[in-house]
Design an enzyme around this catalytic site. Sequence first.
Site, short mmCIF file in Angstrom:
data_model
loop_
_atom_site.label_atom_id
_atom_site.label_comp_id
_atom_site.label_asym_id
_atom_site.label_seq_id
_atom_site.Cartn_x
_atom_site.Cartn_y
_atom_site.Cartn_z
N GLY A 33 66.73 -41.26 -14.24
CA GLY A 33 65.97 -41.24 -15.49
C GLY A 33 66.00 -42.53 -16.28
N LYS A 34 66.17 -43.67 -15.60
CA LYS A 34 66.21 -44.96 -16.31
C LYS A 34 64.91 -45.23 -17.05
CE LYS A 34 67.19 -47.40 -12.66
NZ LYS A 34 67.34 -46.31 -11.66
N SER A 35 63.78 -45.00 -16.38
CA SER A 35 62.49 -45.29 -17.01
C SER A 35 62.20 -44.33 -18.16
CB SER A 35 61.37 -45.22 -15.97
OG SER A 35 61.53 -46.21 -14.98
N ASP A 57 62.14 -52.27 -13.45
CA ASP A 57 62.34 -52.32 -12.01
C ASP A 57 63.06 -53.60 -11.58
OD1 ASP A 57 62.26 -51.36 -9.41
OD2 ASP A 57 60.44 -52.48 -8.96
N ARG A 111 88.82 -42.19 -20.92
CA ARG A 111 88.19 -41.53 -22.07
C ARG A 111 88.15 -42.44 -23.29
NH1 ARG A 111 90.73 -35.93 -23.39
NH2 ARG A 111 89.08 -36.06 -24.96
N GLN A 121 71.44 -45.36 -9.96
CA GLN A 121 70.71 -44.90 -8.79
C GLN A 121 69.33 -44.40 -9.17
OE1 GLN A 121 73.12 -41.91 -6.94
NE2 GLN A 121 74.67 -43.34 -6.19
N SER A 122 68.42 -44.46 -8.20
CA SER A 122 67.08 -43.94 -8.41
C SER A 122 67.12 -42.45 -8.72
CB SER A 122 66.23 -44.20 -7.16
OG SER A 122 64.93 -43.68 -7.33
N GLY A 123 66.29 -42.04 -9.68
CA GLY A 123 66.19 -40.63 -10.01
C GLY A 123 67.07 -40.19 -11.17
N GLU A 125 57.03 -47.90 -15.19
CA GLU A 125 56.67 -46.78 -14.32
C GLU A 125 57.52 -45.56 -14.67
OE1 GLU A 125 56.32 -45.52 -9.60
OE2 GLU A 125 57.19 -47.45 -10.17
#
Length: 320
Positions: free
Chosen positions: A161-163, A180, A248, A157-159, A205
């Site tokens: 911290g992938k970039s 992206d 696990r 999901q956006s936010g 980005e």
Amino acid sequence: MPSISVRRLYHDNQTKLKLAWSAGTAGADNRISIDADKPVLALVGHLNFIHPNQIQVIGIAEVEYLNKIEAGEIKTTLNELFDLTMSLIIVANDLPVPYMLRDYCHTHNVPLLTSKTESPFLMDVLRIYLQRVLAASTVKYGVFLDVFEIGVLITGQSGLGKSELALELISRGHGLVADDAVELYRIGPETLEGRCPAMLKDFLEVRGLGVLNIRAIFGETAVRPKKQLQLIINLVLADDSHMQRMDRLSIKSETESILNVSIRSVTLPVAVGRNLAVLVEAAVSNFVLQMRGKDSTKEFLDRHNSMLKEDAVNHEDNID
């Protein structure tokens, strides 16, 4: 069904194959396409009346055959040839165009090209080219990286911290393919190749920093033009319910199907204090070991079961 025009094939390969347009320019927009159940190899081949190729290549043997045909029979032969479904004819080996072939191509709007290269080389180049441009494709969203020579797509999901994660991995010596949007092409029955859209090439980005030119900051070795996709790492927010559902020991291998190709996937929970770059490197290293037949989880479970059996035997001996 993916297809390209003869015009595009000509422009893309004109220099490499030393192509020249001889006749049939009205057929420049003829389409070259591939059926789902036929390989790219079937598109290009030497002159064939039984199983006609969309691109009919005329080499030394074919020119000799056409030139030996009696004047009265050449029309019959060419009529049979042009009754076939074909998009293009190429005379290779810098050979002169056989008698009447140019006129037939002009009349039937079949492009006729000549090439100074030898026919086997010409066919190899065109097969590789067509395999690339006619491959089934899709777009996935995430960051595509080269980590330890393995193509890794980081999604989530956006936010999450992938970039930022990608930036840290690049600073550790790994390479960026695309940020992206990633264009994925099925170039083989079990092979996906990821490429960067031209608009996004070299750019990453990062929130707070804006758009970074990775090539300019880290150098030429920090970017890759394309890479085979072998592993997907999906970032998820680490909440209590999700952590409880996770396996696990990761006994069952997760996979994701893209263009009918199964790709191994790993889920990494994102939480404060977790070093995601190290975890990604470890996940990739573990994936490489598994490809080589070394499964750490299986090794641990085997050792655990062996020790349980030893304890059981010792317990029985003590009872006796």
